[in-house]
Write an enzyme that holds these catalytic residues in place. Structure first.
Site, PDB file in Angstrom:
ATOM      1  N   ARG A 147       0.857  -1.209   0.000  1.00  0.00           N
ATOM      2  CA  ARG A 147       0.000   0.000   0.000  1.00  0.00           C
ATOM      3  C   ARG A 147       0.886   1.249   0.000  1.00  0.00           C
ATOM      4  O   ARG A 147       1.427   1.653   1.021  1.00  0.00           O
ATOM      5  CB  ARG A 147      -0.901  -0.004   1.247  1.00  0.00           C
ATOM      6  N   GLN A 182      -8.360  -7.421  -7.986  1.00  0.00           N
ATOM      7  CA  GLN A 182      -8.408  -6.037  -8.482  1.00  0.00           C
ATOM      8  C   GLN A 182      -7.043  -5.635  -9.046  1.00  0.00           C
ATOM      9  O   GLN A 182      -6.003  -5.999  -8.517  1.00  0.00           O
ATOM     10  CB  GLN A 182      -8.812  -5.142  -7.297  1.00  0.00           C
ATOM     11  N   ARG A 188       1.144  -6.670  -9.954  1.00  0.00           N
ATOM     12  CA  ARG A 188       1.600  -6.022  -8.720  1.00  0.00           C
ATOM     13  C   ARG A 188       1.874  -7.011  -7.591  1.00  0.00           C
ATOM     14  O   ARG A 188       2.408  -6.606  -6.557  1.00  0.00           O
ATOM     15  CB  ARG A 188       0.604  -4.937  -8.264  1.00  0.00           C
ATOM     16  N   HIS A 241       0.388   3.308 -10.614  1.00  0.00           N
ATOM     17  CA  HIS A 241      -0.559   3.778  -9.591  1.00  0.00           C
ATOM     18  C   HIS A 241       0.206   4.553  -8.505  1.00  0.00           C
ATOM     19  O   HIS A 241       0.394   4.075  -7.387  1.00  0.00           O
ATOM     20  CB  HIS A 241      -1.229   2.531  -9.013  1.00  0.00           C
ATOM     21  N   ASP A 265     -12.368   9.658  -6.770  1.00  0.00           N
ATOM     22  CA  ASP A 265     -11.930   8.489  -7.536  1.00  0.00           C
ATOM     23  C   ASP A 265     -12.391   8.715  -8.975  1.00  0.00           C
ATOM     24  O   ASP A 265     -13.560   8.492  -9.305  1.00  0.00           O
ATOM     25  CB  ASP A 265     -12.562   7.218  -6.923  1.00  0.00           C
ATOM     26  N   GLU A 277      -2.341   8.800 -11.111  1.00  0.00           N
ATOM     27  CA  GLU A 277      -1.915   7.565 -11.772  1.00  0.00           C
ATOM     28  C   GLU A 277      -1.927   7.773 -13.286  1.00  0.00           C
ATOM     29  O   GLU A 277      -2.877   8.342 -13.820  1.00  0.00           O
ATOM     30  CB  GLU A 277      -2.879   6.439 -11.387  1.00  0.00           C
TER      31      GLU A 277
HETATM   32  C1  BG6 Z   1      -7.614   3.359  -7.691  1.00  0.00           C
HETATM   33  C2  BG6 Z   1      -9.022   3.030  -8.051  1.00  0.00           C
HETATM   34  O1  BG6 Z   1      -6.820   3.365  -8.839  1.00  0.00           O
HETATM   35  O2  BG6 Z   1      -7.113   2.357  -6.796  1.00  0.00           O
HETATM   36  C3  BG6 Z   1      -9.859   2.942  -6.782  1.00  0.00           C
HETATM   37  O3  BG6 Z   1      -9.529   3.999  -8.952  1.00  0.00           O
HETATM   38  C4  BG6 Z   1      -9.258   1.940  -5.827  1.00  0.00           C
HETATM   39  O4  BG6 Z   1     -11.191   2.604  -7.117  1.00  0.00           O
HETATM   40  C5  BG6 Z   1      -7.803   2.303  -5.579  1.00  0.00           C
HETATM   41  O5  BG6 Z   1      -9.991   1.964  -4.611  1.00  0.00           O
HETATM   42  C6  BG6 Z   1      -7.076   1.344  -4.635  1.00  0.00           C
HETATM   43  O6  BG6 Z   1      -7.188   0.049  -5.071  1.00  0.00           O
HETATM   44  P1  BG6 Z   1      -6.568  -1.136  -4.240  1.00  0.00           P
HETATM   45  O7  BG6 Z   1      -6.953  -2.401  -4.958  1.00  0.00           O
HETATM   46  O8  BG6 Z   1      -5.071  -0.933  -4.249  1.00  0.00           O
HETATM   47  O9  BG6 Z   1      -7.139  -1.040  -2.854  1.00  0.00           O
END
Ligand code: BG6
Length: 272
Positions: free
Chosen positions: A47, A65, A70, A139, A184, A243
């Site tokens: 994170r 997601q 990653r 990101h 977002d 991003e």
């Molecule tokens: C962003 C998305 O790029 O990443 C968000 O637009 C998302 O919707 C955020 O919440 C974080 O994503 P993650 O999977 O790292 O918690």
């Protein structure tokens, strides 16, 4: 994890995700935000820093997601100190079962550390006959003094999908965007640079890019921050994600045998 030191800066890069977690110029606060609550666990995304998002962005039914790149352990292929004092590292995404759902491809990621941080994500379609359709995104979590004190410019007049308003399509009206609640947004067809002005830190961050048509702007704000197990409840105040990539209707359709090269350069300067 690799530590890189140059005359101007230091950086840290994890093999998991080829994930840059730190970039700090001498006599400056860190450029990248990294959560104190981040997991550093196999198969879990870090994170903060710069997650490499590929080959899809956002949720995908039955799959994780933001794609699998990653959370994979990348291979370090080259380590190249240059005569100008910069240092480049090249990583390659290894073969993995998840990749078999796509055309055959290679992904290389070159990180160059100097007085700026340059990131190049190179995707090659190895198919001789089929195009390769994918999304990519760097990101980037940027460290800021206070989310209420910064402004973001470079997006005025562009269209965006507002994910907190059920993907409503809107037009950006502000020269200088101020974030005051959960944000977002996917800005489409935005090839230009974006600036973050942070007067309290006395710093301007410029995000320059090439071969990127999308810009995602994200801050979870307080309620969402509390729902994220790997993020501190007040950390939303010290970060913003700007991003750069190619997502949603800007996804890439790469012809057989061709490569795409998403390039991002992060530059910081004092505000005069
Ligand atoms: C962003 C998305 O790029 O990443 C968000 O637009 C998302 O919707 C955020 O919440 C974080 O994503 P993650 O999977 O790292 O918690």
């Amino acid at each position: 994890m690799l530590e890189v030191s140059t005359a101007w800066s230091t950086a840290e890069i994890y093999l998991q995700g080829a994930h840059v977690t730190h970039f700090t110029k001498r006599n400056e606060p860190p450029l990248l935000f990294l959560s104190q609550c981040s997991r550093f666990e196999h198969g879990q995304p870090i994170r903060g820093g710069i997650p490499v998002i590929f080959p899809w962005f956002g949720p995908r039914e039955g799959l994780g997601q933001h794609g699998f790149a990653r959370v994979k352990t990348w291979e370090l292929k080259e380590f190249a100190p240059a005569s100008d004092g910069s240092v480049s590292l090249r990583f390659r995404l290894p073969d993995c079962p998840e990749a078999s759902a796509f055309q055959p491809f290679n992904v290389d990621y070159i990180v160059t550390v100097s007085d700026s941080l340059k990131l190049e994500l190179i995707v090659t379609n190895n198919s001789k006959t089929e195009e390769f359709v994918f999304e990519d995104c760097l990101h980037t979590y940027l460290e800021i003094s206070d989310i209420r004190a910064i402004s973001i410019s470079g997006l005025r007049g562009t269209r965006y999908l507002d994910k907190v308003a059920n993907f409503a399509e809107k037009t950006e009206l502000d020269d200088a965007i101020h974030i005051t609640s959960e944000t977002d947004r996917i800005y489409l067809n935005t090839p230009g640079a974006v600036d973050i002005s942070d007067p309290r830190l006395g710093r301007k961050i410029r995000i320059e890019k090439q071969a990127s048509l999308s810009t995602v702007l994200w801050n979870p704000w307080s309620v969402k921050a509390q729902q994220m197990p790997d993020f501190g409840t007040e950390e939303y105040e010290r970060m913003v994600c700007v991003e750069s990539g190619n997502v949603a209707s800007n996804q890439i359709r790469l012809p057989p045998g061709e490569s795409s090269r998403l390039t991002v350069v992060l530059i910081s300067n004092p505000i005069s």
